[in-house]
Scaffold this active site. Structure first.
Site, PDB file in Angstrom:
ATOM      1  CE  LYS A 176      -1.780   2.765   2.935  1.00 42.65           C
ATOM      2  NZ  LYS A 176      -1.627   4.019   2.157  1.00 42.65           N
ATOM      3  CD  GLU A 251      12.909  -0.054   9.332  1.00 44.33           C
ATOM      4  OE1 GLU A 251      13.855   0.735   9.365  1.00 44.33           O
ATOM      5  OE2 GLU A 251      12.857  -1.086  10.004  1.00 44.33           O
ATOM      6  CB  CYS A 285      13.678   8.419   8.097  1.00 46.20           C
ATOM      7  SG  CYS A 285      14.573   7.205   7.123  1.00 46.20           S
ATOM      8  CD  GLU A 386      10.865  12.503  11.148  1.00 42.36           C
ATOM      9  OE1 GLU A 386       9.655  12.233  11.269  1.00 42.36           O
ATOM     10  OE2 GLU A 386      11.664  11.761  10.566  1.00 42.36           O
TER      11      GLU A 386
HETATM   12  P1  NAD Z   1       2.734   8.251   7.548  1.00 45.79           P
HETATM   13  O1  NAD Z   1       2.935   7.503   8.810  1.00 45.79           O
HETATM   14  O2  NAD Z   1       1.754   9.326   7.518  1.00 45.79           O
HETATM   15  O3  NAD Z   1       2.348   7.236   6.377  1.00 45.79           O
HETATM   16  C1  NAD Z   1       3.122   6.095   6.097  1.00 45.79           C
HETATM   17  C2  NAD Z   1       2.196   5.018   5.556  1.00 45.79           C
HETATM   18  O4  NAD Z   1       1.377   4.534   6.610  1.00 45.79           O
HETATM   19  C3  NAD Z   1       1.250   5.524   4.475  1.00 45.79           C
HETATM   20  O5  NAD Z   1       1.077   4.543   3.479  1.00 45.79           O
HETATM   21  C4  NAD Z   1      -0.029   5.754   5.250  1.00 45.79           C
HETATM   22  O6  NAD Z   1      -1.184   5.715   4.443  1.00 45.79           O
HETATM   23  C5  NAD Z   1       0.014   4.595   6.224  1.00 45.79           C
HETATM   24  N1  NAD Z   1      -0.801   4.755   7.425  1.00 45.79           N
HETATM   25  C6  NAD Z   1      -1.060   5.882   8.117  1.00 45.79           C
HETATM   26  N2  NAD Z   1      -1.859   5.612   9.163  1.00 45.79           N
HETATM   27  C7  NAD Z   1      -2.101   4.289   9.137  1.00 45.79           C
HETATM   28  C8  NAD Z   1      -2.870   3.396   9.948  1.00 45.79           C
HETATM   29  N3  NAD Z   1      -3.551   3.831  11.012  1.00 45.79           N
HETATM   30  N4  NAD Z   1      -2.905   2.084   9.629  1.00 45.79           N
HETATM   31  C9  NAD Z   1      -2.220   1.640   8.554  1.00 45.79           C
HETATM   32  N5  NAD Z   1      -1.508   2.430   7.735  1.00 45.79           N
HETATM   33  C10 NAD Z   1      -1.430   3.735   8.038  1.00 45.79           C
HETATM   34  O7  NAD Z   1       4.193   8.759   7.146  1.00 45.79           O
HETATM   35  P2  NAD Z   1       4.591   9.664   5.921  1.00 45.79           P
HETATM   36  O8  NAD Z   1       4.139  11.059   6.202  1.00 45.79           O
HETATM   37  O9  NAD Z   1       4.184   8.998   4.667  1.00 45.79           O
HETATM   38  O10 NAD Z   1       6.174   9.585   5.948  1.00 45.79           O
HETATM   39  C11 NAD Z   1       6.958  10.409   6.727  1.00 45.79           C
HETATM   40  C12 NAD Z   1       7.455   9.643   7.931  1.00 45.79           C
HETATM   41  O11 NAD Z   1       8.057   8.422   7.523  1.00 45.79           O
HETATM   42  C13 NAD Z   1       8.530  10.406   8.660  1.00 45.79           C
HETATM   43  O12 NAD Z   1       8.323  10.323  10.037  1.00 45.79           O
HETATM   44  C14 NAD Z   1       9.806   9.662   8.267  1.00 45.79           C
HETATM   45  O13 NAD Z   1      10.840   9.790   9.185  1.00 45.79           O
HETATM   46  C15 NAD Z   1       9.303   8.277   8.162  1.00 45.79           C
HETATM   47  N6  NAD Z   1      10.201   7.479   7.338  1.00 45.79           N
HETATM   48  C16 NAD Z   1      10.970   6.548   7.969  1.00 45.79           C
HETATM   49  C17 NAD Z   1      11.862   5.808   7.241  1.00 45.79           C
HETATM   50  C18 NAD Z   1      12.706   4.772   7.912  1.00 45.79           C
HETATM   51  O14 NAD Z   1      13.248   3.941   7.198  1.00 45.79           O
HETATM   52  N7  NAD Z   1      12.843   4.758   9.225  1.00 45.79           N
HETATM   53  C19 NAD Z   1      11.982   5.998   5.864  1.00 45.79           C
HETATM   54  C20 NAD Z   1      11.187   6.952   5.260  1.00 45.79           C
HETATM   55  C21 NAD Z   1      10.285   7.690   6.016  1.00 45.79           C
END
Ligand code: NAD
Length: 499
Positions: A176, A251, A285, A386
């Site tokens: 997804k 992650e 990240c 962050e």
């Molecule tokens: P987000 O958490 O808003 O979304 C990530 C994914 O999770 C999306 O596909 C979203 O639709 C899904 N999601 C959100 N709520 C959910 C729920 N309740 N149940 C299931 N799925 C759900 O994050 P974002 O804004 O897309 O990305 C930014 C964040 O990602 C930052 O905090 C960044 O640090 C982190 N990130 C971490 C890594 C890593 O490897 N540690 C890599 C890239 C990004």
């Protein structure tokens, strides 16, 4: 509006389907305009993707790893063939500069090549038994169905980061993508199909987190939820996973300290700190989120840091000369403005004050020029949470112990950087710093063969390398009593059972 026609927005069981959910406009961050609309999948469609993955499971797991790897290498070749198309798609939906998008796509191909190498390297164990004529084998078997939930900041590479280990392990997967950036994942699905990945092995469903994402995370048939994203969503997913005792691999966010010690190569450290903060408009990240500099070199470092940051070109992401593209969306831009304004109100001083430019590269884009802040107390929100944008606090430290204490005082524990020419201090940092990933005299990105893992609230588990592949495999203990000896008295707690 529609200049590219994505009629189909879900790839389920080898079929391209239009989602039955709400239409969603995909916005070009460089213009703020919608360029295509896709329909979200429904919760039922998310479930049907899991059913398709389940159906495909046994046959895929039954193929040899060498056969699976051959298909994966074809995927890698096709990603390379379509590199420019994919890179442009990444730019269009996410906004990173084309030069960075090309790097992302190279990574998207590389994950398939790398995990294909495990075809002859997935190892179990054979142990001597307490019983004569018996062998104990620990076999490595697929976990089953994986839900791969990914964020928007690397919409192509993160598909591969989840799909490639799943494929070599013999798992099937439902991806997804983030609701803002589904197109790269859908294009990747066309390449998986063209490469001959059997129907149902990889499925893609689009839609938002609270509906489609949550449906996958709470699905009983899913064995592993591999999610990359925010701490907030990670916690929600973990709660859903708990109901079914599904294994989570999360992650999450970071607040990387970038420590520059007194004896560091200053020029190298400044360049590295700038790149590590402003790549992908600060939306990484592992980005340098807090620059910590030894007091004796602080003034000189700051001067050079600001000077170099001023030279970064904020521009249209399709231009080869652009260093910083737009933020991915207006809400994400506002999320960065708030902590900067707050820190300045509380007394922080901008050594370089950025923000929305007076003369933006295009009207309507989500542009943001860099900000460098000084005089920021450790307790300020901007040192603790962050930021995920082109903003950085630069803070002096008196000695090594203080640097490490400040670095470790964070609820995040993903990446940390240390720039020094002193080998002893290098080793001290590695010993004292409490982060899952430590970069000494180097910045990201991480390598395929490393282990991308965060401590504390930065996550659970990890991706990449042999340790990342572990999550996609389960252990099965096989007691092979080939001599058919009665088993009982020899066992640690077997006597009573034998009597
Ligand atoms: P987000 O958490 O808003 O979304 C990530 C994914 O999770 C999306 O596909 C979203 O639709 C899904 N999601 C959100 N709520 C959910 C729920 N309740 N149940 C299931 N799925 C759900 O994050 P974002 O804004 O897309 O990305 C930014 C964040 O990602 C930052 O905090 C960044 O640090 C982190 N990130 C971490 C890594 C890593 O490897 N540690 C890599 C890239 C990004």
């Amino acid at each position: 509006m529609q200049d590219e026609a994505y009629q189909t927005t879900d790839f389920i069981g080898g079929h391209w389907l239009e989602g039955d959910g709400e239409p969603r406009e995909i916005i070009d961050p460089a213009t703020g305009e919608a360029f295509v609309a896709v329909r979200d999948a429904t919760i039922e469609q998310a479930h049907s993707a899991v059913v398709a993955a389940k159906r495909a499971g046994a046959r895929w797991a039954g193929r040899t790893t060498v056969e699976r790897a051959a298909v994966m290498r074809r995927v890698a070749d096709l990603v390379r063939r379509d590199a420019e198309t994919l890179a442009s798609l990444v730019v269009r939906e996410q906004g990173k500069p084309i030069s960075e998008a090309r790097g992302e796509v190279a990574g998207a191909a590389g994950f398939f090549d790398y995990f294909a190498e495990f075809a002859r390297r997935i190892r179990g164990d054979i142990l001597p038994s307490d019983v004569p004529g018996e062998q104990i084998c620990i076999q490595r078997v697929p976990v089953g169905i994986v839900a791969g939930i990914i964020p928007w900041n690397y919409p192509a590479a993160l598909v591969s980061r989840k799909v490639a280990p799943a494929m070599i392990a013999g798992d099937t997967i439902v991806i997804k993508p983030h609701e803002m950036t589904p197109l790269s994942a859908l294009h990747m699905a066309t390449l998986l199909e063209e490469a001959g990945v059997p129907s149902g092995v990889v499925n893609v469903v689009t839609g938002d987190g609270p509906s489609v994402g949550a449906a996958l995370a709470s699905c009983d048939d899913v064995a592993l939820i591999s999610m990359t994203g925010s701490v907030r969503a990670g916690k929600q997913i973990m709660r859903s996973a708990a109901d079914n005792l599904t294994q989570p691999s999360l992650e999450l966010g970071g607040k990387a300290p970038f420590i520059v010690l007194e004896n560091a190569d200053l020029e190298f450290a400044v360049r590295s700190a700038v790149t590590s903060r402003f790549m992908n408009c600060g939306q990484v990240c592992i980005c340098n989120e807090r620059t910590l500099v030894a007091q004796p070199i602080f003034d000189e470092f700051l001067e050079r840091y600001v000077e170099l940051t001023r030279t970064l070109r904020v521009g249209h992401p399709m231009q080869e000369t652009t260093d910083i593209g737009p933020k991915v969306s207006l809400p994400e831009l506002k999320k960065v403005e708030a902590p900067v304004d707050g820190a300045i109100e509380r007394g922080a001083r901008p050594a370089l004050r950025g923000g929305r430019p007076d003369e933006p590269p295009t009207v309507g884009g989500y542009w943001m020029t860099p900000t460098v802040l000084v005089d920021v107390p450790q307790v300020d929100q901007i040192m603790q949470s962050e930021v995920f944008g082109p903003v950085v606090p630069v803070v002096p430290f008196a000695d090594f112990d203080e640097a490490v204490t400040v670095a470790n005082s964070s609820r995040y524990g993903l990446s940390a950087y240390d720039f020094t020419n002193d080998f002893t201090k290098e080793m001290d940092t590695v010993t004292d710093i409490d982060f899952g990933e430590v970069y000494v005299n180097r910045i990201g990105p991480e390598s395929f063969q490393g282990f991308h893992t965060g401590y504390r609230q930065s996550g659970i588990g990890g991706d990449d390398g042999e340790f990342g592949l572990d999550a996609y495999l389960r252990n099965m203990s096989v007691y092979d009593n080939y001599a058919r000896h009665p088993v009982g008295a020899q066992m640690p707690y077997g006597k009573a059972a034998a009597e």
